[in-house]
Motif scaffolding. Structure first.
Motif, PDB file in Angstrom:
ATOM      1  N   PRO B 342       0.803  -1.228   0.000  1.00 38.12           N
ATOM      2  CA  PRO B 342       0.000   0.000   0.000  1.00 38.12           C
ATOM      3  C   PRO B 342       0.841   1.287   0.000  1.00 38.12           C
ATOM      4  O   PRO B 342       0.336   2.337  -0.352  1.00 38.12           O
ATOM      5  N   ALA B 343       2.103   1.207   0.369  1.00 41.18           N
ATOM      6  CA  ALA B 343       2.934   2.423   0.412  1.00 41.18           C
ATOM      7  C   ALA B 343       3.064   3.021  -0.982  1.00 41.18           C
ATOM      8  O   ALA B 343       3.137   2.288  -1.969  1.00 41.18           O
ATOM      9  N   CYS B 344       3.105   4.342  -1.060  1.00 41.77           N
ATOM     10  CA  CYS B 344       3.151   4.951  -2.381  1.00 41.77           C
ATOM     11  C   CYS B 344       4.539   4.776  -2.994  1.00 41.77           C
ATOM     12  O   CYS B 344       5.539   4.609  -2.306  1.00 41.77           O
ATOM     13  N   LYS B 345       4.527   4.804  -4.328  1.00 44.65           N
ATOM     14  CA  LYS B 345       5.709   4.464  -5.107  1.00 44.65           C
ATOM     15  C   LYS B 345       6.883   5.391  -4.782  1.00 44.65           C
ATOM     16  O   LYS B 345       8.019   4.946  -4.649  1.00 44.65           O
ATOM     17  N   ALA B 346       6.576   6.668  -4.667  1.00 46.52           N
ATOM     18  CA  ALA B 346       7.644   7.639  -4.432  1.00 46.52           C
ATOM     19  C   ALA B 346       8.364   7.325  -3.127  1.00 46.52           C
ATOM     20  O   ALA B 346       9.598   7.371  -3.054  1.00 46.52           O
ATOM     21  N   GLU B 347       7.589   6.976  -2.103  1.00 48.52           N
ATOM     22  CA  GLU B 347       8.256   6.717  -0.826  1.00 48.52           C
ATOM     23  C   GLU B 347       9.007   5.391  -0.843  1.00 48.52           C
ATOM     24  O   GLU B 347      10.046   5.246  -0.194  1.00 48.52           O
ATOM     25  N   ARG B 348       8.499   4.423  -1.598  1.00 46.58           N
ATOM     26  CA  ARG B 348       9.229   3.146  -1.717  1.00 46.58           C
ATOM     27  C   ARG B 348      10.584   3.403  -2.360  1.00 46.58           C
ATOM     28  O   ARG B 348      11.600   2.881  -1.929  1.00 46.58           O
ATOM     29  N   LYS B 349      10.559   4.248  -3.386  1.00 43.74           N
ATOM     30  CA  LYS B 349      11.812   4.548  -4.085  1.00 43.74           C
ATOM     31  C   LYS B 349      12.779   5.276  -3.146  1.00 43.74           C
ATOM     32  O   LYS B 349      13.967   4.940  -3.079  1.00 43.74           O
ATOM     33  N   GLU B 350      12.254   6.257  -2.433  1.00 46.91           N
ATOM     34  CA  GLU B 350      13.120   7.015  -1.533  1.00 46.91           C
ATOM     35  C   GLU B 350      13.728   6.104  -0.464  1.00 46.91           C
ATOM     36  O   GLU B 350      14.898   6.241  -0.110  1.00 46.91           O
ATOM     37  N   ALA B 351      12.938   5.175   0.038  1.00 48.88           N
ATOM     38  CA  ALA B 351      13.439   4.242   1.056  1.00 48.88           C
ATOM     39  C   ALA B 351      14.553   3.374   0.470  1.00 48.88           C
ATOM     40  O   ALA B 351      15.603   3.173   1.079  1.00 48.88           O
ATOM     41  N   LYS B 352      14.317   2.879  -0.729  1.00 45.47           N
ATOM     42  CA  LYS B 352      15.337   2.030  -1.377  1.00 45.47           C
ATOM     43  C   LYS B 352      16.609   2.819  -1.654  1.00 45.47           C
ATOM     44  O   LYS B 352      17.713   2.330  -1.433  1.00 45.47           O
ATOM     45  N   ASP B 353      16.424   4.047  -2.153  1.00 40.74           N
ATOM     46  CA  ASP B 353      17.595   4.898  -2.422  1.00 40.74           C
ATOM     47  C   ASP B 353      18.426   5.095  -1.158  1.00 40.74           C
ATOM     48  O   ASP B 353      19.642   5.233  -1.217  1.00 40.74           O
ATOM     49  N   GLU B 354      17.735   5.132  -0.025  1.00 37.84           N
ATOM     50  CA  GLU B 354      18.447   5.376   1.226  1.00 37.84           C
ATOM     51  C   GLU B 354      19.096   4.102   1.776  1.00 37.84           C
ATOM     52  O   GLU B 354      19.829   4.150   2.754  1.00 37.84           O
ATOM     53  N   GLY B 355      18.766   2.971   1.173  1.00 37.53           N
ATOM     54  CA  GLY B 355      19.436   1.740   1.563  1.00 37.53           C
ATOM     55  C   GLY B 355      18.586   0.740   2.322  1.00 37.53           C
ATOM     56  O   GLY B 355      19.106  -0.242   2.854  1.00 37.53           O
ATOM     57  N   VAL B 356      17.283   0.973   2.390  1.00 33.69           N
ATOM     58  CA  VAL B 356      16.408   0.005   3.056  1.00 33.69           C
ATOM     59  C   VAL B 356      16.346  -1.267   2.207  1.00 33.69           C
ATOM     60  O   VAL B 356      16.190  -1.206   0.988  1.00 33.69           O
ATOM     61  N   GLU B 357      16.524  -2.421   2.848  1.00 35.30           N
ATOM     62  CA  GLU B 357      16.463  -3.689   2.116  1.00 35.30           C
ATOM     63  C   GLU B 357      15.057  -4.260   2.201  1.00 35.30           C
ATOM     64  O   GLU B 357      14.543  -4.474   3.293  1.00 35.30           O
ATOM     65  N   PHE B 358      14.450  -4.502   1.063  1.00 36.37           N
ATOM     66  CA  PHE B 358      13.082  -5.031   1.030  1.00 36.37           C
ATOM     67  C   PHE B 358      13.116  -6.555   1.078  1.00 36.37           C
ATOM     68  O   PHE B 358      13.738  -7.189   0.236  1.00 36.37           O
ATOM     69  N   MET B 359      12.467  -7.119   2.078  1.00 37.54           N
ATOM     70  CA  MET B 359      12.298  -8.579   2.122  1.00 37.54           C
ATOM     71  C   MET B 359      10.819  -8.846   1.954  1.00 37.54           C
ATOM     72  O   MET B 359      10.086  -8.964   2.924  1.00 37.54           O
ATOM     73  N   THR B 360      10.370  -8.873   0.713  1.00 37.01           N
ATOM     74  CA  THR B 360       8.954  -9.123   0.476  1.00 37.01           C
ATOM     75  C   THR B 360       8.701 -10.627   0.538  1.00 37.01           C
ATOM     76  O   THR B 360       9.637 -11.432   0.546  1.00 37.01           O
ATOM     77  N   LEU B 361       7.419 -10.995   0.586  1.00 33.84           N
ATOM     78  CA  LEU B 361       7.001 -12.395   0.685  1.00 33.84           C
ATOM     79  C   LEU B 361       7.649 -13.093   1.885  1.00 33.84           C
ATOM     80  O   LEU B 361       8.050 -14.252   1.810  1.00 33.84           O
ATOM     81  N   HIS B 362       7.739 -12.356   2.979  1.00 30.28           N
ATOM     82  CA  HIS B 362       8.208 -12.914   4.243  1.00 30.28           C
ATOM     83  C   HIS B 362       7.309 -12.408   5.360  1.00 30.28           C
ATOM     84  O   HIS B 362       6.821 -11.284   5.304  1.00 30.28           O
ATOM     85  N   ASN B 363       7.121 -13.222   6.361  1.00 32.13           N
ATOM     86  CA  ASN B 363       6.243 -12.853   7.466  1.00 32.13           C
ATOM     87  C   ASN B 363       6.837 -13.372   8.775  1.00 32.13           C
ATOM     88  O   ASN B 363       7.205 -14.540   8.854  1.00 32.13           O
ATOM     89  N   PRO B 364       6.950 -12.517   9.801  1.00 33.81           N
ATOM     90  CA  PRO B 364       7.502 -13.014  11.064  1.00 33.81           C
ATOM     91  C   PRO B 364       6.530 -13.986  11.745  1.00 33.81           C
ATOM     92  O   PRO B 364       5.315 -13.778  11.697  1.00 33.81           O
ATOM     93  N   VAL B 365       7.075 -15.037  12.338  1.00 31.53           N
ATOM     94  CA  VAL B 365       6.216 -15.987  13.053  1.00 31.53           C
ATOM     95  C   VAL B 365       6.584 -16.076  14.534  1.00 31.53           C
ATOM     96  O   VAL B 365       5.782 -16.519  15.356  1.00 31.53           O
ATOM     97  N   GLU B 366       7.804 -15.653  14.865  1.00 34.42           N
ATOM     98  CA  GLU B 366       8.222 -15.725  16.267  1.00 34.42           C
ATOM     99  C   GLU B 366       9.440 -14.836  16.495  1.00 34.42           C
ATOM    100  O   GLU B 366      10.284 -14.675  15.611  1.00 34.42           O
ATOM    101  N   TYR B 367       9.504 -14.257  17.703  1.00 36.45           N
ATOM    102  CA  TYR B 367      10.688 -13.487  18.089  1.00 36.45           C
ATOM    103  C   TYR B 367      11.418 -14.234  19.190  1.00 36.45           C
ATOM    104  O   TYR B 367      10.802 -14.855  20.053  1.00 36.45           O
TER     105      TYR B 367
END
Lengths: 242, 485
Positions: B342-367
């Motif tokens: 749902p995040a807008c494209k511009a902010e996704r790009k800005e996050a990636k440009d800043e070095g955020v690593e996207f781990m899509t298709l993953h879901n936490p199950v336990e800490y």
């Protein structure tokens, strides 16, 4: 901005500040608390409201010096101002209207149990208070209580029976110990949990605890919870977060 | 409204302007990129990332707009701003008139120009897209006009009706409450806004980071409302400090509830109560509202490896804030693929440009915690996309046996918020849904209780600044109609 009208030293590290807050004074019920901030860079901290005076439009906040913010607020004097006071927050205590109520408080946490003692007495209960540790507000409590005892008397009081309800406000370790004794006797016991809070209105979730297997927020659903549902070790651990 | 727009389009200056450059030439101009701070530098500070257009850039970008007779952008805007008129005014250099056009519809242009998801609203309907070109940068132009006004001279009072002495209240000072307050003040009402926190602005203040929406932008809007006579009561929680009955006693004849959706959701998975795991609300409140790590007394935990759970704008805001708060590695963990985010494209790009690593298709199950009860690792389940669910997005399904453990020392849970029920629960008989949102008549924003109107996230569950603003304005219009009968 809320003006400090009076200040009273309750013990070496605990002070009471009587603060102008007419709307909070009017809405306050025993068991609720306030969030207070001092200074433009100040943090928001939860403080116990131990009295309210609707006529004069004041509430009494109790501050125990523990860190930077509590020490700063403790050092304020009458005539000075708190930057922000919000409340009353949390749920009011469910005060019984009959029977015998045992209220256990220790150290600065006695400030939280005091209004519950007063309200229970006013509602028509017989009230036994057990005060432990570095006792504060003893005179005030004696005035609105049937019996004031100390920790050594707990077993006797429980053995004698006749206690219908119990409220405990102390450190998590003591609350665990006391509530184990009272619940073993089948006495419905509520403990006043405390937790790290930021907004105090249900927005941040910093105060969340597992109560009866579910995540609950102390700020909006507490601070009083059924002792049998509480994981006291978790209460202690989560306080170490900061 | 439509007729007005046609009339404005037919004005002589506008026809002359259209003819001055052929459409083909306009269409050939490249979209002006938003000037932004260098990603490597900007993550060391909280300065605003997007620097905004210069006068020349704005006028150049405005030239790209073809001034369509039947503009799709207006339909794409949730509040139908007269977009071509404000853009053409920018093109001819009449910025004051551009601002006036925006103000007819929007009360928070400097905010919306910055935080609206234009790519799925106005800009998604731009004629340029149909011709294989990039859309006109409508958001950046809106922001330019609003910023130009702020930077040029005194804040002018809008035309105000004479005071009518009727008291109305807004509960919550976020976008819906402020918009309601502004419109009612213009209509002559005596308006008070009640805010539970010590600062005004709601989610614009505590939620959206200052590097996307600087505080001075919000302050300016609030200052404008104060000049119009709007009163603000901070530290006042309706339902706690005062009640609905108190509001009546105080003489309020109409009440707008816009207290938002501020109750954070958690996933209820094992280990979620460990220290070092917090809601995005907590993280952002500490840093944005309380100034943690930026000179305030409030502390905030830091981590070398920070995992943010979720795929919305709040998740993006949290990842980017974590980078600025000293994280070495920031992982965004989302259970679907990036297409469903749902995040807008511009902010996704800005996050990636800043070095955020996207781990899509993953879901936490336990800490998993260390001996002090602080999170040290998380177990994440790999997911794949299955059949579309009720939201129309393909739903994530766990891949059996594909669970891995990764070390983390801070986790920010940004999986959504729910309505805060403090206000609604305190009003007897107020109709709410099973999601605890307030039920209103969509045309009027009126609830089942005669004098209570509501809008924004407390009605919608979780929406945008512009929709909240639209709700506030609609409520104002309808409350006025009812009160002046």
């Amino acid at each position: 901005m809320n003006k400090i009208i009076a200040k009273e030293q309750l013990s070496a590290t605990v002070v009471k500040l009587v603060v102008e807050a007419p709307m909070i004074a009017k809405s306050y019920q025993a068991g609720q608390f306030a969030i207070v901030r001092y200074g433009e860079k100040g943090e928001r901290i939860p403080l116990t409201i131990c009295e309210s005076d609707v006529k004069n439009g004041t509430i009494s906040l109790v501050v125990a010096s523990a860190g930077k913010t509590t020490s700063t607020i403790s050092s304020l004097n009458a005539g000075e101002f708190l930057t922000d006071v919000t409340g009353p927050l949390g749920q009011a205590a469910n005060i019984p209207t009959s029977g015998t109520v045992l209220c256990y408080g220790s150290d600065s946490n006695i400030a939280y149990i005091y209004p519950i003692i007063k309200a229970s007495k006013a509602a028509g209960c017989k009230v036994i208070a057990i005060l432990d540790g570095d006792v504060i507000l003893e005179k005030e409590i004696k005035e609105c209580c049937d019996i004031v005892a100390n920790k050594a008397d707990l077993n006797n009081i429980l053995e004698n029976g006749g206690i219908d309800r119990c409220f405990v406000s102390a450190s998590a370790t003591i609350m665990k110990e006391i509530s184990e004794c009272t619940t073993a006797k089948g006495i419905p016991t509520e403990v006043a949990l405390y937790a790290i809070m930021v907004d105090g209105t249900g927005m941040c979730g910093a105060c969340r605890l597992t109560i009866g297997g579910k995540t609950r927020f102390v700020c909006v659903e507490g601070p009083l919870f059924d002792a049998t549902q509480v994981n006291f070790d978790e209460v202690t651990t989560r306080l170490k977060s900061y | 409204m439509n007729e007005d727009r046609v009339k404005m389009r037919n004005e002589q200056w506008r026809e002359d302007l259209r003819k001055s450059i052929p459409a083909k030439e306009r269409a050939a101009i490249e979209r002006t990129p938003m000037p932004e701070l260098d990603p490597k530098e900007r993550i060391k500070c909280y300065d605003e990332v997007n620097q905004g257009f210069s006068k020349e850039q704005a006028m150049h970008e405005a030239t790209r707009c073809l001034d369509c007779p039947n503009p799709g952008c207006v339909k794409g805007c949730p509040v139908n701003i007269n977009i071509p008129t404000f853009i053409k005014n920018i093109e001819r250099g009449n910025f004051a008139e551009a601002v006036k056009t925006l103000k007819q519809t929007s009360s928070l242009s400097a905010v919306c120009g910055r935080v609206c998801p234009q790519e799925v609203q106005c800009e998604s309907q731009c004629i340029h897209l149909k011709m294989g070109h990039k859309a006109v940068s409508i958001g950046a132009l809106e922001r330019f006009a609003a910023d130009w006004q702020r930077d040029h001279g005194d804040q002018k009072l809008p035309e105000m009706e004479p005071a009518n002495g009727i008291k109305v209240a807004a509960i919550g000072s976020g976008p819906s409450g402020l918009s309601f307050a502004g419109d009612m003040a213009k209509l002559g009402y005596d308006v008070t806004v009640f805010e539970s926190l010590h600062e005004l602005g709601g989610v614009m203040r505590y939620g959206i980071p200052v590097f996307r929406l600087p505080n001075h932008v919000i302050d300016y809007e609030i200052e404008g409302l104060r000049k119009m006579g709007v009163k603000f009561e901070t530290n006042c929680i309706v339902g706690k400090t005062i009640t609905y009955d108190d509001l009546h006693e105080m003489g309020f004849k109409g009440i707008f509830v816009g207290n938002g959706a501020g109750y954070p959701r958690f996933m209820n998975i094992p280990g979620e109560q460990l220290n070092g795991i917090m809601s995005s609300n907590e993280y952002l409140i500490r840093i944005n509202l309380m100034g943690a790590g930026r000179g305030g007394d409030t502390p905030v935990l830091t981590g070398k490896t920070v995992a943010v759970i979720g795929g919305g704008n709040t998740a993006m805001d949290s990842t980017r804030t974590a980078l600025r708060n000293g994280a070495e590695k920031v992982l965004l963990i989302y259970r679907r693929s990036e297409d469903e985010m749902p995040a807008c494209k511009a902010e996704r790009k800005e996050a990636k440009d800043e070095g955020v690593e996207f781990m899509t298709l993953h879901n936490p199950v336990e800490y998993i915690g260390d001996e002090n009860g602080h999170v040290k690792a998380m177990r994440i389940q790999r997911m794949e996309l299955g059949e579309p669910d009720e939201s129309g997005r393909r739903s994530p399904v766990p891949v059996e046996g594909a669970i891995e453990e990764i070390p983390v020392d801070l986790v920010i849970v940004a999986v959504g918020v729910a309505p805060n029920q403090t206000v609604s629960k305190s009003i007897k008989n107020l109709e709410t849904t099973r999601w605890n949102t307030i039920v209103v008549d969509e045309a009027t924003q009126q609830s089942n209780i005669d004098d209570i109107y509501a809008g924004g996230d407390i009605v919608r569950g979780g929406a945008t600044v512009i929709l909240a603003m639209g709700d506030g304005r609609r409520a104002a219009r309808n409350m006025h109609e009812k009160l002046c009968k």
